[in-house]
Design a protein around this motif. Structure first.
Motif, PDB file in Angstrom:
ATOM      1  N   SER A  95       0.870  -0.981  -0.143  1.00  0.00           N
ATOM      2  CA  SER A  95       0.023   0.102  -0.037  1.00  0.00           C
ATOM      3  C   SER A  95       0.760   1.180   0.341  1.00  0.00           C
ATOM      4  CB  SER A  95      -0.901   0.021   1.185  1.00  0.00           C
ATOM      5  OG  SER A  95      -1.892   0.885   1.233  1.00  0.00           O
ATOM      6  N   THR A  96       0.442   2.373  -0.024  1.00  0.00           N
ATOM      7  CA  THR A  96       0.932   3.784  -0.370  1.00  0.00           C
ATOM      8  C   THR A  96       1.714   4.098   1.015  1.00  0.00           C
ATOM      9  OG1 THR A  96      -1.179   4.034  -1.498  1.00  0.00           O
ATOM     10  CG2 THR A  96       0.430   5.842  -1.408  1.00  0.00           C
ATOM     11  N   GLY A  97       2.558   5.118   0.759  1.00  0.00           N
ATOM     12  CA  GLY A  97       3.376   5.779   1.783  1.00  0.00           C
ATOM     13  C   GLY A  97       4.062   4.811   2.682  1.00  0.00           C
ATOM     14  N   PRO A  98       3.732   5.062   4.061  1.00  0.00           N
ATOM     15  CA  PRO A  98       4.489   4.330   5.228  1.00  0.00           C
ATOM     16  C   PRO A  98       4.697   2.651   4.625  1.00  0.00           C
ATOM     17  CG  PRO A  98       2.716   5.705   5.964  1.00  0.00           C
ATOM     18  CD  PRO A  98       2.621   5.781   4.643  1.00  0.00           C
ATOM     19  N   GLY A  99       3.526   2.221   4.055  1.00  0.00           N
ATOM     20  CA  GLY A  99       3.749   0.737   3.939  1.00  0.00           C
ATOM     21  C   GLY A  99       4.491   0.393   2.573  1.00  0.00           C
ATOM     22  N   ALA A 100       4.660   1.286   1.623  1.00  0.00           N
ATOM     23  CA  ALA A 100       5.570   1.206   0.789  1.00  0.00           C
ATOM     24  C   ALA A 100       6.855   1.440   1.055  1.00  0.00           C
ATOM     25  CB  ALA A 100       5.163   2.202  -0.563  1.00  0.00           C
ATOM     26  N   LEU A 101       7.082   2.513   1.899  1.00  0.00           N
ATOM     27  CA  LEU A 101       8.525   2.860   2.283  1.00  0.00           C
ATOM     28  C   LEU A 101       9.183   1.606   3.181  1.00  0.00           C
ATOM     29  CD1 LEU A 101       8.091   6.563   3.057  1.00  0.00           C
ATOM     30  CD2 LEU A 101       9.133   5.541   1.031  1.00  0.00           C
ATOM     31  N   MET A 102       8.248   1.020   4.021  1.00  0.00           N
ATOM     32  CA  MET A 102       8.908  -0.101   4.962  1.00  0.00           C
ATOM     33  C   MET A 102       9.344  -1.195   4.130  1.00  0.00           C
ATOM     34  SD  MET A 102       8.330  -0.188   8.386  1.00  0.00           S
ATOM     35  CE  MET A 102       7.574  -1.892   8.691  1.00  0.00           C
TER      36      MET A 102
END
Length: 555
Positions: A95-102
């Protein structure tokens, strides 16, 4: 005359009928799933988030198997482990944002180790794109910019009609040598929107081959055939190319000793008379390589660890076969051959003149004896006995995954993997927490084979949550946790700050997930590990002990 580009694939009657009457209620998420199925995917990893719900709902309507881990980073490591074992592109849904960056640390490891992970992420709705700040949840001004320097390629789909082409292009990129992670990004509204686009039925994504230039392999074959003291350095590219058999044939044709890098473990038989094993962090090996008049490097960039911390300075000719153009001659001038290891080794096999060197096995044995004598002069019996116990307990063809911990550092040099593509570690990018989730991915890939993960207590804390994943999917992974109360390898580097850790009772914690656990000792490790590996399903073996590294020999 008919040219290939003039050929048109005509739809079958069934495809035409399906195209004219697509099922109702399909979305952009269904287009992603249909494309993945058409390309051959059977399993996906990841975990849902708000912007990616349409994608996960489509997975739920399909026959794809979803392995949902508890963090995106661990899902990425699991996809990496699955990809290393199968050689297939592995979808990682984010998913977008924090999920992607993780997922970034996992994708960095996949890039360093050439694992074909196909990351597919949602984005904020299309009106929020373009660098503005619309206040969407999880919004990043340029999400793909965070990944562009990590992955092989970035692909975007801004309309439903672009989805199949974007996913297929990413798939092809991930499986074109050098393998590696790729990034696909699709806005939430595009994933969620209903579509009248026909079902995807005609997908093809053929990876490009990297064949060697014949004039280069001809010169390389001439040098090798007339060398006095040739040596081969085999890296991870040999494993990825499934070229261990061709490597052995070439070494035996030339009577050339072979040393494997830590990423190339298993590329050459450990007990072969020409095997220098993997003692790259030993000056005896470095001297042996420097004494060679021709060094053939296959599938390695001769980076920091493979060059004994950049203390290897070849005095003879260097031939480097490397599929990653960025690594070719990046550390040493060489006859650079940009090619897949399998194709290049085949070309050499067809071109070299066999040579005989009856003294080669004796020189190899002498080097290994010198390494053994150096270790014997240090108090390292415990460490060597533990590796012996692990090797004895682990079935010969079982994969093992090693975290960044002292026992793993030992294993890089001293562990016999027995077979190609059975030993994997995080030494590519060097992040903590790799072993257990990667082993879970391997267990999904090979469900009838027990898998071993090895972590320290510090690294284990990155992955504890996925004991729930192991239990939920009943994955046959035995997790050996070496508990020394902190970041032991950093203590070995002389750091006393922040390296002592409070940790849980690992056995009790595992039991709370319904995972059987055993606290073992160095004396009982072999028996306890053997029993755990024989018992189906997940298990944990905790070994409280403090280990030491062998003295460095690159200074």
């Amino acid at each position: 005359m008919t040219h290939d580009h003039d050929l048109v694939l005509r739809p079958t009657e069934a495809q035409t009928a399906a195209a004219l009457a697509p099922p109702p209620g399909r979305t952009g998420g269904d287009l992603v799933v249909e494309t993945l199925r058409g390309l051959g995917a059977t399993t996906v990893f990841g975990l849902p988030g708000q912007h990616a719900l349409a994608l996960f709902e489509a997975v739920g309507r399909s026959d794809l198997r979803l392995i949902g881990l508890r963090t995106e980073n661990n899902a990425g490591f699991a996809a990496d482990g699955y990809g290393r074992l199968t050689g297939e592109a592995v979808p990682l849904l984010l998913s977008t944002g924090p999920g992607a960056l993780m997922s970034l640390p996992a994708l960095a490891e996949a890039a360093a180790a050439s694992a074909p992970v196909l990351a597919i992420s949602s984005q904020v709705p299309s009106p929020g794109l373009g660098g503005g700040r619309r206040g969407h949840l999880h919004e990043l001004r340029d999400q793909s910019a965070s990944f562009r320097d990590v992955v092989k390629s970035v692909h975007t789909a801004r309309t439903p009609s672009q989805i199949p082409s974007a996913v297929a292009a990413a798939w092809e990129s991930a499986l074109t040598v050098p393998f590696g992670p790729v990034w696909v990004e699709i806005p939430e509204d595009v994933l969620r929107a209903e579509t009248v686009i026909p079902q995807v039925t005609g997908m093809d994504a053929t990876p490009h081959e990297a064949a060697p230039r014949p004039e280069l392999t001809a010169l390389a074959a001439h040098w090798l055939s007339h060398a006095s003291r040739p040596v081969i350095v085999a890296g991870g590219g040999v494993i990825r190319a499934d070229a261990a058999g061709k490597l052995r044939q070439l070494a035996e044709l030339l009577d050339a000793p072979v040393v494997t890098t830590f990423g190339g473990k298993g590329a050459f038989p450990w007990t072969h008379p020409l095997s220098l094993q993997s003692w790259l962090e030993d000056r005896h090996t470095t001297d042996f390589l420097e004494d060679a008049d021709v060094v053939l490097v296959v599938g390695s960039g001769l980076g920091e660890l493979s060059s004994n911390y950049h203390t290897f300075f070849p005095t003879g000719r260097v031939i480097q076969i490397e599929a990653d153009l960025g690594k070719l001659e990046s550390n040493h001038p060489a006859l650079g051959i940009h090619a897949d290891a399998r194709l290049a080794l085949q070309a050499l096999l067809e071109t070299v003149t066999p040579r005989e060197d009856p003294g080669a096995p004796e020189r190899v044995a002498s080097l290994l004896a010198a390494v053994s004598d150096r270790l014997a002069a240090q108090d390292l019996t415990l460490e060597q006995e533990l590796l012996t116990a692990v090797r004895a307990a682990l079935p010969p063809r079982s994969p093992s995954f090693w975290d960044m911990t002292i026992l793993s550092y030992w294993a890089w040099s001293a562990f016999d993997p027995r077979h190609p593509n059975t030993m994997h570690s995080a030494q590519g990018a060097g992040g903590l927490g790799y072993a257990f989730p990667a082993a879970l991915g391997a267990a999904v890939a090979e469900p009838d084979t027990p898998v071993l993960a090895v972590s320290g207590d510090g690294g284990a804390m990155y992955s504890i949550a996925d004991l729930a994943t192991a239990r939920q999917h009943d994955l046959d992974v035995t997790w050996l946790i070496v508990d020394d109360g902190g970041y032991g390898i950093l203590r070995e580097y002389g750091c006393a700050t922040g390296t002592d850790l409070t940790r849980p009772d690992f056995a009790a914690l595992a039991a709370s997930f319904g995972v059987p656990a055993t606290v073992t000792t160095p004396e009982t490790l072999r028996a306890d590990l053997t029993q755990a590996l024989k018992t189906p399903g997940p298990s944990v073996v905790v070994l409280p002990t403090t280990l030491k590294m062998f003295a460095p020999t690159h200074l």
